[in-house]
Design a protein around this motif. Structure first.
Motif, PDB file in Angstrom:
ATOM      1  N   ASP D 174       0.828  -1.206   0.000  1.00  0.00           N
ATOM      2  CA  ASP D 174       0.000   0.000   0.000  1.00  0.00           C
ATOM      3  C   ASP D 174       0.859   1.252   0.000  1.00  0.00           C
ATOM      4  O   ASP D 174       0.581   2.224  -0.701  1.00  0.00           O
ATOM      5  CB  ASP D 174      -0.917   0.004   1.230  1.00  0.00           C
ATOM      6  CG  ASP D 174      -1.684  -1.302   1.337  1.00  0.00           C
ATOM      7  OD1 ASP D 174      -1.163  -2.234   1.989  1.00  0.00           O
ATOM      8  OD2 ASP D 174      -2.753  -1.415   0.737  1.00  0.00           O
ATOM      9  N   LEU D 175       1.912   1.220   0.821  1.00  0.00           N
ATOM     10  CA  LEU D 175       2.755   2.411   0.944  1.00  0.00           C
ATOM     11  C   LEU D 175       3.509   2.678  -0.352  1.00  0.00           C
ATOM     12  O   LEU D 175       3.670   3.833  -0.768  1.00  0.00           O
ATOM     13  CB  LEU D 175       3.732   2.235   2.113  1.00  0.00           C
ATOM     14  CG  LEU D 175       3.061   2.105   3.498  1.00  0.00           C
ATOM     15  CD1 LEU D 175       4.102   1.780   4.566  1.00  0.00           C
ATOM     16  CD2 LEU D 175       2.289   3.369   3.869  1.00  0.00           C
ATOM     17  N   SER D 176       3.963   1.632  -1.015  1.00  0.00           N
ATOM     18  CA  SER D 176       4.697   1.858  -2.272  1.00  0.00           C
ATOM     19  C   SER D 176       3.747   2.377  -3.350  1.00  0.00           C
ATOM     20  O   SER D 176       4.137   3.186  -4.190  1.00  0.00           O
ATOM     21  CB  SER D 176       5.404   0.573  -2.730  1.00  0.00           C
ATOM     22  OG  SER D 176       4.473  -0.444  -3.022  1.00  0.00           O
ATOM     23  N   ILE D 177       2.488   1.928  -3.314  1.00  0.00           N
ATOM     24  CA  ILE D 177       1.508   2.454  -4.272  1.00  0.00           C
ATOM     25  C   ILE D 177       1.249   3.933  -3.984  1.00  0.00           C
ATOM     26  O   ILE D 177       1.242   4.771  -4.889  1.00  0.00           O
ATOM     27  CB  ILE D 177       0.192   1.638  -4.203  1.00  0.00           C
ATOM     28  CG1 ILE D 177       0.438   0.207  -4.680  1.00  0.00           C
ATOM     29  CG2 ILE D 177      -0.893   2.309  -5.019  1.00  0.00           C
ATOM     30  CD1 ILE D 177      -0.701  -0.750  -4.372  1.00  0.00           C
ATOM     31  N   GLY D 185       5.357  12.057  -3.969  1.00  0.00           N
ATOM     32  CA  GLY D 185       5.692  10.849  -3.217  1.00  0.00           C
ATOM     33  C   GLY D 185       5.046  10.832  -1.854  1.00  0.00           C
ATOM     34  O   GLY D 185       4.295  11.740  -1.487  1.00  0.00           O
ATOM     35  N   LEU D 186       5.338   9.782  -1.086  1.00  0.00           N
ATOM     36  CA  LEU D 186       4.711   9.593   0.222  1.00  0.00           C
ATOM     37  C   LEU D 186       5.495  10.330   1.290  1.00  0.00           C
ATOM     38  O   LEU D 186       6.517   9.836   1.770  1.00  0.00           O
ATOM     39  CB  LEU D 186       4.651   8.094   0.541  1.00  0.00           C
ATOM     40  CG  LEU D 186       4.026   7.723   1.883  1.00  0.00           C
ATOM     41  CD1 LEU D 186       2.581   8.151   1.949  1.00  0.00           C
ATOM     42  CD2 LEU D 186       4.169   6.237   2.140  1.00  0.00           C
ATOM     43  N   VAL D 187       5.036  11.511   1.652  1.00  0.00           N
ATOM     44  CA  VAL D 187       5.716  12.293   2.700  1.00  0.00           C
ATOM     45  C   VAL D 187       4.686  12.738   3.732  1.00  0.00           C
ATOM     46  O   VAL D 187       4.364  13.916   3.839  1.00  0.00           O
ATOM     47  CB  VAL D 187       6.454  13.502   2.094  1.00  0.00           C
ATOM     48  CG1 VAL D 187       7.694  13.039   1.360  1.00  0.00           C
ATOM     49  CG2 VAL D 187       5.550  14.292   1.137  1.00  0.00           C
ATOM     50  N   PRO D 188       4.164  11.791   4.520  1.00  0.00           N
ATOM     51  CA  PRO D 188       3.138  12.137   5.502  1.00  0.00           C
ATOM     52  C   PRO D 188       3.710  13.020   6.598  1.00  0.00           C
ATOM     53  O   PRO D 188       4.923  13.016   6.843  1.00  0.00           O
ATOM     54  CB  PRO D 188       2.721  10.781   6.067  1.00  0.00           C
ATOM     55  CG  PRO D 188       3.911   9.909   5.888  1.00  0.00           C
ATOM     56  CD  PRO D 188       4.558  10.374   4.613  1.00  0.00           C
ATOM     57  N   THR D 189       2.835  13.759   7.273  1.00  0.00           N
ATOM     58  CA  THR D 189       3.301  14.601   8.375  1.00  0.00           C
ATOM     59  C   THR D 189       3.471  13.789   9.653  1.00  0.00           C
ATOM     60  O   THR D 189       3.906  14.316  10.669  1.00  0.00           O
ATOM     61  CB  THR D 189       2.313  15.757   8.614  1.00  0.00           C
ATOM     62  OG1 THR D 189       1.035  15.192   8.962  1.00  0.00           O
ATOM     63  CG2 THR D 189       2.145  16.600   7.363  1.00  0.00           C
ATOM     64  N   GLY D 190       3.110  12.521   9.608  1.00  0.00           N
ATOM     65  CA  GLY D 190       3.259  11.639  10.760  1.00  0.00           C
ATOM     66  C   GLY D 190       2.584  10.322  10.462  1.00  0.00           C
ATOM     67  O   GLY D 190       1.977  10.149   9.412  1.00  0.00           O
ATOM     68  N   VAL D 340       7.831  11.001  10.924  1.00  0.00           N
ATOM     69  CA  VAL D 340       8.658  10.148  10.071  1.00  0.00           C
ATOM     70  C   VAL D 340      10.041  10.774  10.009  1.00  0.00           C
ATOM     71  O   VAL D 340      10.187  11.912   9.559  1.00  0.00           O
ATOM     72  CB  VAL D 340       8.050  10.052   8.659  1.00  0.00           C
ATOM     73  CG1 VAL D 340       8.942   9.222   7.751  1.00  0.00           C
ATOM     74  CG2 VAL D 340       6.652   9.475   8.735  1.00  0.00           C
ATOM     75  N   THR D 341      11.049  10.051  10.470  1.00  0.00           N
ATOM     76  CA  THR D 341      12.400  10.615  10.442  1.00  0.00           C
ATOM     77  C   THR D 341      13.192   9.975   9.315  1.00  0.00           C
ATOM     78  O   THR D 341      12.647   9.282   8.479  1.00  0.00           O
ATOM     79  CB  THR D 341      13.098  10.375  11.785  1.00  0.00           C
ATOM     80  OG1 THR D 341      13.024   8.985  12.077  1.00  0.00           O
ATOM     81  CG2 THR D 341      12.409  11.170  12.885  1.00  0.00           C
ATOM     82  N   GLY D 342      14.464  10.181   9.292  1.00  0.00           N
ATOM     83  CA  GLY D 342      15.304   9.635   8.221  1.00  0.00           C
ATOM     84  C   GLY D 342      15.505  10.705   7.172  1.00  0.00           C
ATOM     85  O   GLY D 342      14.631  11.523   6.901  1.00  0.00           O
ATOM     86  N   SER D 343      16.680  10.689   6.567  1.00  0.00           N
ATOM     87  CA  SER D 343      16.996  11.727   5.589  1.00  0.00           C
ATOM     88  C   SER D 343      16.537  11.330   4.196  1.00  0.00           C
ATOM     89  O   SER D 343      16.732  12.053   3.231  1.00  0.00           O
ATOM     90  CB  SER D 343      18.512  11.965   5.576  1.00  0.00           C
ATOM     91  OG  SER D 343      19.172  10.735   5.332  1.00  0.00           O
ATOM     92  N   ALA D 344      15.923  10.155   4.111  1.00  0.00           N
ATOM     93  CA  ALA D 344      15.533   9.636   2.799  1.00  0.00           C
ATOM     94  C   ALA D 344      14.662  10.622   2.047  1.00  0.00           C
ATOM     95  O   ALA D 344      14.892  10.916   0.870  1.00  0.00           O
ATOM     96  CB  ALA D 344      14.769   8.327   2.965  1.00  0.00           C
ATOM     97  N   VAL D 345      13.682  11.150   2.723  1.00  0.00           N
ATOM     98  CA  VAL D 345      12.713  12.011   2.068  1.00  0.00           C
ATOM     99  C   VAL D 345      13.395  13.214   1.440  1.00  0.00           C
ATOM    100  O   VAL D 345      13.272  13.476   0.246  1.00  0.00           O
ATOM    101  CB  VAL D 345      11.650  12.460   3.093  1.00  0.00           C
ATOM    102  CG1 VAL D 345      10.695  13.442   2.445  1.00  0.00           C
ATOM    103  CG2 VAL D 345      10.924  11.233   3.623  1.00  0.00           C
ATOM    104  N   ALA D 346      14.154  13.906   2.286  1.00  0.00           N
ATOM    105  CA  ALA D 346      14.868  15.063   1.775  1.00  0.00           C
ATOM    106  C   ALA D 346      15.739  14.654   0.583  1.00  0.00           C
ATOM    107  O   ALA D 346      15.716  15.279  -0.471  1.00  0.00           O
ATOM    108  CB  ALA D 346      15.739  15.653   2.881  1.00  0.00           C
ATOM    109  N   GLY D 347      16.464  13.552   0.804  1.00  0.00           N
ATOM    110  CA  GLY D 347      17.356  13.080  -0.249  1.00  0.00           C
ATOM    111  C   GLY D 347      16.638  12.851  -1.557  1.00  0.00           C
ATOM    112  O   GLY D 347      17.112  13.236  -2.623  1.00  0.00           O
TER     113      GLY D 347
END
Lengths: 350, 350, 350, 350
Positions: D174-177, D185-190, D340-347
């Motif tokens: 579901d998340l990849s869809i 892309g999938l960048v939820p606020t939480g 949601v943490t991690g630098s992936a999103v920004a990257g």
């Protein structure tokens, strides 16, 4: 483990690749070769990094002694000569539907297979699907009571061959299913056929078959090339239960309505009779998910090993063919109810 | 606001209560009375705390001058005498299907209504449902291209009257819909009927009608009393688009497939011709949710007020009746394609 | 035959007309009057040629001694004052959901009804539909085994009242059904609510409720105003069977899957455990086609005549209300799992 | 014709055979070898009469210079070491979902692929199905207007691995869809996660994810192992249109409702606001019938040939992983909305 039987597929057109794939993945079979006049087409079926052989000559193929059985997926008019040659060469044979393009040719095939003690099977694929196997079982055990009517609809697209009308193209599916599930096989008291060709194709593109059955029941088949919308539905009404098979509803292909209909007494006012309905639950049997063609090639192997007739043998193919020929006669006779001739029926019941 | 028209319903049996309810809640109508030989039955239709009158004599009802129109929901054989009396009394008339129990009676009704300048309407209820209105509109505007085939299935339960077979009971629905949606109305080049009575009811309980249409198209109707499982489905195949109407799928009753079929050129190998399919999207038009009978009573009022023929007039009723009578003749003649006689068709097109 | 009870409906807005129609046609009831501040609106509900009275004053209505019971279909904030006045006047009361706009008011209603020995019922209409009655019966008899999860989806359109969010508008349906079918009623160990208002309506238009149940099971409710596409589906997973209720599938609203899930032993490789599935048939029980509201008004009459609590009594209304209030608290608290307070639960089980 | 790329599949368990079959029949690929510690298992995937090689050592496989790319279908915890080794050996890599068992490992994979200029792809198979590709296209062109909510349900059976809960097993689909179809892309606020384990499996078997999206929209995911009844449905509500994707309805997987919802003005009585609905037609786009995995392996080949990132690259895998890790944190924190943490999103957006 039993040693595998060795098969070859003849014909790499529309259906051949499906046969090849199923022989290949079957635990019962070793696919030795694929044969087609068009070598490239055969090679495509075999695929890359494969040692399955490609053969372009039927004669050469049949001469090999590392082939136990052949599957024939060529045009209907070539079924008889190829099958007879294969039988003569000692091979077991499974042939695409219809078994042949006429009763005489088909009877020769059946007779020769019997004489040579080889298995002759017709690939009535739908008979090996889970819904049809279940319907046969339910009817055989009396779950439906008396069969009152069968209504089959097959609206399908497909390539049209100029010498084959919609009856010969699609109705073999419905007729072979009827033959498979009706106790005693498909032995209608006659056939009436109505067809239409509204696009000027030169043959019927929409067709209706009416098949009165012994005992007053009726079967009806609607085949149709002209709708890009697919419907594949069969209703089997019985005195105790009714089955609806909707093949395009994968979550619930088969529904058995535990409902019956019976003739009641005339009502007191004498002006209305009463058909009484028992309104019970519906029931969707769990069906195994197996590819029908895989079940078919297993049945072919089992028949060979056990020296018995397969479930859809040459006689079944003949009964279907006789109805198709009667339908063609009815069609040119304005849709008149036409008797089914041919000694096939008698032969199969003898 | 226009003053309301005043209606009475004759017959408080199966359909009368539905008519009464719709006249009662219609902004166009004031329901004055319900008439039935059985007073208690009529009173039950009227209900408690109501001043709608209960009448047991048709003669008395027709003599009243506070009734503008009557709706006749009595057995088919009484339609003509009651309707003729009502017309003579100056009332407008809407009558249940079939318009009468025979062509002679029906023609008398149509002729007398014309002479007396009264509206004569047939309650072909299905013609006022949203899907049928939409299909008529789509066909009229050419959205389907040429009609190639129509296939209608109506598997339904119901009380059986001893002198009415499944064709006369159910097929009026399908035939009236065909008459309503086909450009030019229902004028088949013949009718072939096949029936079966597997339960010994004394008349056909399963029936098939084949109706070749001008231009090579074909219509087919399957009516059936013997299945407690309901199916109500009509497929209309056109050269440009195909409609599937599934009346038991409330979320999507109507699907229009933007797909066409056409005859292509023979393929290079000369052995196969090509039917070409255009595979486009499907489309489900939004349909208003209105009770069809409410739309019907509004149309009845509008026809009276505007002094025009209603959408389903006596001629429409006659065309349906003529097909039913031809079907009965085909049935006793072994299903032979039988011409539709009667001057109704000519009359309506004149 | 028992004498009819005499009812009045208070409120002629959205739901009142449905109540009026059902009291009117019920064999148990005589509808005496419809009451609304807006006389024209009430008169429209009553209709033409009717002697049902129109009343514009609640006080006047309650003073009448020819009214045994009232049905209150006014805005939620007026439920308590009207119901209390009706109880004081000796009337039995059925009130629309939610029972009141807060727990304090609702508890006063329940207490006063008990003291005055009057029936207080909440119109949880869905509990009287055939699918819900059947689900309750199946669960009660153990057909599902242990309940593992319940998932309810209600995507619906509707008029939005500015002081009511989607939880208070739609979730009472799901919660009242849960209360009705779960053995022991709806007594979650807490409530977590997540909402969204993507159109700036000023309150949640999409909402999710998570309700952990005693014993480790979980219930979940999705309510949604923002989709013009309707979905009404509930899945109840049990250790022995699973029910799927699809309310928009009229041919098969309820399907019972005779399939169970259980925890198996860890597999030999120790890296995978095994959930074992028993894959049996599906089953669609025949359901009577009765209007739920008609069943509800019959239950109201039966409770009055038998001097017993109705199936959806004031306590059921309270349990639903307490969950709604906890959900509101969770919502402002960022979706935290929040305890359900209020003495209703204890009271109802005492 | 371009020369074929040469692939090897590592892992012959559940998914490996599907990958092998698609590489084998793809016009872009030549399947050279299948690698598994269990030689018999690998040999079974390769099948009879095949010259595809069977390898039992990853090291040996990666040392070959006749392999351009590997597909890794081993347990998640082994993804990173195998992928890193493959990248070091100069191979392009496609890896099963989830990309790795943790963000640190996944980031190392993404970084190393970039440094070595190799393609790193995640096999988010559903993103290559026709419905998802169509949904992405419709959303990208603005057909839905603003996205208001997304609701995804995935009730599925499957083998349970003791160290993987239902979120990590099913929600990646579901998340990849979501990541694929949402603009940006999938960048939820939480993330808020609620789970239940009513059978004592030791981890969540039923789970709910709530994902507030930027701009006030909300996404919600329901994953569930405990129902043997399959449901796979996604609703995407927009301000202009709403999509319903029912993956188990093969005749009409995707329905686009041309209906919108908007906030109207408060009604004159000030007590009700108005959400206005535009009720238009529904529309089911024609979808090509291609196996998703075949489309995926083609995209892998195209990315390699064109030296570009594939549609579902390592960053997409990271965004999904970061949400899964936040969900795990929320779960132990009582369902609290968790960043949601991690630098992936920004990257990924850089």
């Amino acid at each position: 483990m039993t040693e595998k039987l060795r098969a070859a597929v003849i014909g790499a057109g529309y259906w051949g690749p499906n046969l090849a794939r199923n022989f290949r993945t079957s635990p019962d079979w070793d696919l030795v070769a694929v044969c087609d006049l068009d070598e490239a087409r055969a090679r495509k079926v075999v695929g890359a990094r494969s040692t399955v052989e490609v053969v372009t000559s039927v004669t050469e193929l049949l001469a090999r002694d590392d082939v136990d059985a052949v599957a024939i997926a060529t045009p209907a008019r070539t079924h008889a000569p190829i099958a007879l040659a294969a039988l003569e060469a000692g091979k077991h044979v499974v042939v695409e539907k219809p078994v042949a393009d006429g009763g005489v040719a088909a009877r020769a095939m059946v007779a020769r297979a019997a004489e040579l003690d080889r298995v002759l099977m017709v690939d009535h694929t739908f008979c090996y699907t889970a819904p049809v196997l279940k319907m046969r079982e339910l009817i055989a055990e009396g779950a439906l009571g008396d069969i009152l009517f069968v209504d089959s609809v097959r609206i399908n697209l497909g390539l049209v061959q100029p010498d084959v009308d919609v009856f010969w193209d699609l109705a073999p599916h419905d007729l072979s299913i009827l033959d498979f599930i009706l106790p005693g096989g498909l032995v209608p008291t006659g056939v009436a056929a109505q067809g239409a060709d509204p696009i000027g194709a030169g043959q019927s593109c929409v067709g209706y078959l009416t098949l009165p059955l012994p005992g007053g029941a009726i079967a009806h088949v609607h085949v149709n090339w002209l709708s890009p919308t697919k419907i594949r539905q069969m209703v089997i009404g019985g005195s105790r239960r009714t089955i609806v098979w909707d093949d395009l509803s994968p979550q619930q292909r088969l529904t058995v309505y535990d409902r019956g209909v019976e003739l009641g007494q005339p009502l007191p006012d004498k002006t209305t009779t009463n058909i009484s309905y028992r309104l019970g639950d519906a029931w969707a049997p769990a069906l195994p998910e197996k590819e029908a063609l895989g079940v078919m090639v297993s049945e072919f192997a089992a028949a060979i090993r056990e020296g018995r007739a397969p479930r859809t043998d040459g006689h079944a193919g003949l009964r279907v063919l006789d109805v198709l020929e009667a339908a063609s006669r009815s069609l040119v006779d304005g849709g008149r109810l036409t008797p089914v001739t041919g000694s096939a029926v008698a032969g199969s019941l003898a």
